[in-house]
Design an enzyme around this catalytic site. Structure first.
Site, PDB file in Angstrom:
ATOM      1  N   ASP A 285       0.868  -1.165   0.000  1.00 48.15           N
ATOM      2  CA  ASP A 285       0.000   0.000   0.000  1.00 48.15           C
ATOM      3  C   ASP A 285       0.907   1.218   0.000  1.00 48.15           C
ATOM      4  O   ASP A 285       2.098   1.121   0.305  1.00 48.15           O
ATOM      5  CB  ASP A 285      -0.907  -0.010   1.237  1.00 48.15           C
ATOM      6  CG  ASP A 285      -2.181   0.800   1.025  1.00 48.15           C
ATOM      7  OD1 ASP A 285      -2.189   1.660   0.129  1.00 48.15           O
ATOM      8  OD2 ASP A 285      -3.145   0.582   1.770  1.00 48.15           O
ATOM      9  N   TRP A 286       0.368   2.379  -0.324  1.00 47.41           N
ATOM     10  CA  TRP A 286       1.200   3.560  -0.570  1.00 47.41           C
ATOM     11  C   TRP A 286       1.953   3.983   0.700  1.00 47.41           C
ATOM     12  O   TRP A 286       1.351   4.269   1.716  1.00 47.41           O
ATOM     13  CB  TRP A 286       0.341   4.682  -1.120  1.00 47.41           C
ATOM     14  CG  TRP A 286       0.330   4.695  -2.630  1.00 47.41           C
ATOM     15  CD1 TRP A 286       0.523   5.780  -3.430  1.00 47.41           C
ATOM     16  CD2 TRP A 286       0.166   3.583  -3.525  1.00 47.41           C
ATOM     17  NE1 TRP A 286       0.486   5.410  -4.765  1.00 47.41           N
ATOM     18  CE2 TRP A 286       0.269   4.076  -4.849  1.00 47.41           C
ATOM     19  CE3 TRP A 286      -0.044   2.220  -3.348  1.00 47.41           C
ATOM     20  CZ2 TRP A 286       0.167   3.253  -5.983  1.00 47.41           C
ATOM     21  CZ3 TRP A 286      -0.155   1.398  -4.463  1.00 47.41           C
ATOM     22  CH2 TRP A 286      -0.048   1.925  -5.748  1.00 47.41           C
TER      23      TRP A 286
END
Length: 797
Positions: A285-286
């Site tokens: 995920d970012w």
């Protein structure tokens, strides 16, 4: 001389490379040959994304955040508004691929500088609504429509669907996720993935795993038993991987039993690849994870959105012997194999003109099919031909909520409000009441500072408080209207969890008073009132549901929400949705209520409840922990096993017709390899309709404790005409009987009697039958993985 000058320019210019005829090319040569030709620098760059601009965000808020542009500079603007890209290696024929949010529709910028064209996307219904359809064919159709837009806008991978379990109704992102049940979650996500990927584009199922709260999610250590992980929080992912083989999986932010998910070899290699046979690549995920080298070792192939520090850390780890280059080669290979499948590699000429009109029709149908009729006293719905003039109360009636906030939001061209949908279906809306609401909301919003940038994306707008509706106002409307509609709206999203307080899980005093005054006043005049719930997650309903004549759970139904609601109110569509998550009587009745979302770990001070920290906790997470003490008893597994009353049970939903069940048959009185269950369902009412048949299985509890029953299969009938009967079949396999035995790390089925329960909800069982399993069996052996660091005192019946 000119030729020599060109060669010198190519040789000396940064970022430009002379392509040799002898260098292997991706797609023309085997992947292993391309890999062998890559430099260590190129490998390290390929596994780190090309960066992400975040305008207006103060530097240093997010780890490794890029303020001045992408890491390598040349791929960020391939699709403006996309979430990220990979690095390109031109000399080896390796293009970048583009990834973009999100679960309820593609999220890209709708407009572009110096460009008069628009790039709007369809806002499809949220996942909670899609799960409420219990219709995998319809969800697959939604996926095909969504994937069409992904393809035509030049995106290679869409970051969805979201698959986390509704462990607690207050999770801010529950609207992005399907259900409290892993079987429903897995089946819906598999249908969505297969639909999207039928277009030749990829998906990224997320957030893997046990990411069931937003508060302090980047620093939340989830303590959970192996059995609970396998049966509840991993099972849906397993079903989707085996039935759909998504191109990618996105690892979650949180820690699981002491290790960050993207750094967990147990999770990403032992379970995902070795146990389940996953073939694609894993991305973070970012800004997820902490240790770039550890993520490479774990099997987290791509670090997103990517920053130079991660690339340097990988290069240093290889040079210092902390990261075997063979593991890096493995990660690069996984990415190259997916790039080979991508539209960008294949040279697809995307049009930037998807068929938005057709996709809107898909959205409208899916939305109405997933809305759940919770109450319909004395057939208040559908409105008869004599019902034309509608008094519409509630702010959200005029400013509909189509979906949640954060990365799950969509930039759609339009949205249809409830009043617009009513007018489109031939109803007359009281104009004075409408003018009052519009003027009031406008005045409230005018006095507020406008949120912009990241804050606007994640926090959205604060709700406008409801206008107090007096008995006098209700009386004046009842005199000139045929029926009343009251809309209750709620919104939430990424970055923060919801509150158990008034205005969120609970209705405010003004909202309750509005429902009571309108309902009682209209009933006194022999007229009906309907409450519409325009919400993304579960709220309290028990304290006020007696007042209105009907309650329709419309969820957040995408851009056609108003039309879809009106289709049901008018009778054009017979509601067939069923709840995929339970509505409790009180929040305190939820099995995880006492430990959600977790506790901040502080030195010397008492542990602090993290519930209300919201977006601030997202931006600057604090080290926290949560223990899943309820074990496998979440959702209906808890309510039904411990006999806790609920407002509306899992699987519940009304229709404008009635259905009768008969002729339940099992293929054998004894289980051997499989069991076929057949039942007849008849439309016993006066209008055409569809029914969801749900199969629950009660298993013997000898070696392991078991829930009262668990969903093991479902199907939805075709549209049955009055008097028509359909025979449906559901097949049970050995995994349907099995539970996870931690000491042996295997799925086992105990010997004894199993009871098949077939019905219209988890509590409304219409037919039952039993079969036996002569001897206990080991169905499947799994890797020993994700052992808890602490002793967990789990809830038992």
């Amino acid at each position: 001389m000119r030729k020599i000058a060109i060669i010198l320019i190519l040789a000396l210019a940064p970022g430009l490379t002379v392509i040799s005829q002898n260098v292997p090319q991706l797609g023309k040569d085997p992947v292993n040959k391309v890999l062998a030709a890559m430099t260590l620098e190129e490998k390290a760059t390929l596994v780190v994304g090309a960066g992400m601009r975040i305008p207006g965000l103060p530097e240093g808020i997010l780890p490794g955040q890029q303020q001045t542009g992408p890491v390598v500079g040349q791929t960020q603007d391939l699709v403006p508004g996309a979430a990220g890209t990979t690095y390109t290696v031109p000399r080896l024929g390796i293009p970048s691929i583009v990834v973009a949010d999100g679960p309820a529709g593609l999220r890209i910028s709708p407009t572009r500088p110096d460009d008069n064209n628009t790039y709007y996307c369809t806002a499809f219904p949220v996942a909670t609504l899609l799960a409420s359809t219990w219709d995998t064919e319809l969800v697959n159709r939604v996926g095909r429509a969504m994937g069409h837009e992904v393809l035509e806008y030049g995106v290679d991978v869409i970051l969805g669907p979201g698959m986390n379990i509704h462990r607690n109704p207050l999770c801010g992102r529950n609207f992005e996720y399907y259900s409290e049940d892993p079987y429903v979650t897995g089946k819906m996500a598999a249908a969505m993935v297969n639909g999207i990927e039928s277009n030749g584009v990829g998906t990224s199922i997320k957030h893997f795993a046990a990411n069931n709260a937003e508060t302090n999610r980047n620093a939340l250590n989830t303590h959970v038993s192996q059995r609970t992980l396998r049966e509840i929080y991993l099972r849906g992912f397993e079903i989707t991987v085996k039935e759909a083989q998504p191109w990618t999986v996105m690892s979650s932010y949180n820690l699981i039993n002491g290790t960050y998910a993207p750094e967990s070899h147990d999770l990403l290699t032992k379970i995902l690849r070795n146990d389940w046979g996953f073939k694609g690549f894993v991305m973070t995920d970012w800004f997820g994870g902490r240790d770039a080298a550890a993520m490479m070792v774990a099997g987290n192939d791509l670090l997103m959105p990517g920053n130079p520090n991660q690339k340097k850390a990988i290069l240093d780890a290889v040079s210092e012997g902390r990261l075997d280059e063979k593991l890096l080669d493995r990660n690069v290979t996984m990415i190259l194999n997916i790039i080979l499948q991508s539209p960008r590699f294949k040279g697809y000429k995307f049009s930037n003109k998807p068929d938005l009109r057709t996709n809107a029709e898909v959205t409208r149908q899916a939305a109405s099919d997933g809305m759940v009729l919770l109450k319909n006293e004395d057939t208040a719905l559908p409105f008869g031909k004599d019902i034309k003039r509608i008094a519409v109360f509630g702010n959200t009636s005029y400013d509909i909520i189509t979906g949640g906030t954060g990365s799950g939001d969509v930039n759609e061209a339009y949205s249809v409000s409830l009043v617009e949908g009513l007018k489109n279906n031939g109803f007359e809306v009281n104009e004075n009441l409408q003018a009052m609401y519009i003027a009031y909301a406008g005045a409230v919003k005018e006095g507020r500072p406008k949120r912009e940038g990241l804050l606007a994306m994640f926090a959205g707008e604060d709700p406008v408080p409801e206008i107090p509706v007096s008995r006098k106002l209700a009386e004046s409307m009842a005199q000139i209207s045929d029926a009343a509609i009251i809309t209750i709206g709620r919104n939430a999203g990424e970055g923060g969890d919801r509150s158990a307080d008034e205005g969120d899980f609970l209705l405010t005093p003004d909202e309750k008073e509005m429902i009571k005054n309108v309902s009682v006043t209209f009933r006194d005049k022999g007229k009906n009132s309907v409450v519409i719930l325009n919400i993304g997650g579960v709220i309290e309903t028990d304290s006020w549901k007696a007042f209105p004549d009907a309650v329709l759970l419309a969820w957040q139904a995408g851009q056609e929400t108003g039309n879809s609601i009106a289709d049901i109110l008018s009778g054009k569509v017979n509601p067939s949705g069923k709840l995929a998550s339970t509505f409790p009587v009180r929040y305190e009745d939820v099995s995880s209520a006492k430990n959600f979302p977790g506790k901040v770990i502080e030195t010397g001070d008492a542990k602090k409840d993290t519930r209300a920290e919201g977006l601030a906790a997202f931006m600057t997470p604090r080290s926290s922990e949560v223990t899943y003490e309820e074990g496998i008893y979440t959702g209906y597994r808890y309510f039904n096993t411990f006999n806790v009353p609920v407002s509306y049970e899992f699987g519940y939903g009304l229709s404008y017709t009635t259905f009768e069940y008969s002729g339940l048959k099992l293929s054998s009185p004894r289980f051997s390899k499989s069991m076929t269950v057949t039942v007849n369902v008849k439309n016993a009412g006066n209008v055409p309709g569809r029914e969801v048949i749900q199969l629950y299985l009660a298993a013997p509890a000898s070696k392991l404790d078991k829930p009262e029953s668990e969903l093991k299969g479902f199907t939805k009938t075709r549209l049955l005409q009055p008097g028509e009967t359909q025979s449906v079949t559901i097949v049970l396999d050995p995994m349907s009987l099995a539970s996870f035995d931690t000491p042996s790390s295997s799925w086992i089925a105990d010997a004894g009697t199993y009871t098949v329960k077939v019905g219209s909800s988890s509590k409304d069982i219409r037919q039952s039958a039993a079969f036996s399993l002569a001897r206990g069996i080991t169905v499947k052996k799994e890797s020993q993985a994700l052992v808890p660091q602490i002793n967990i005192n789990e809830l038992k019946p």
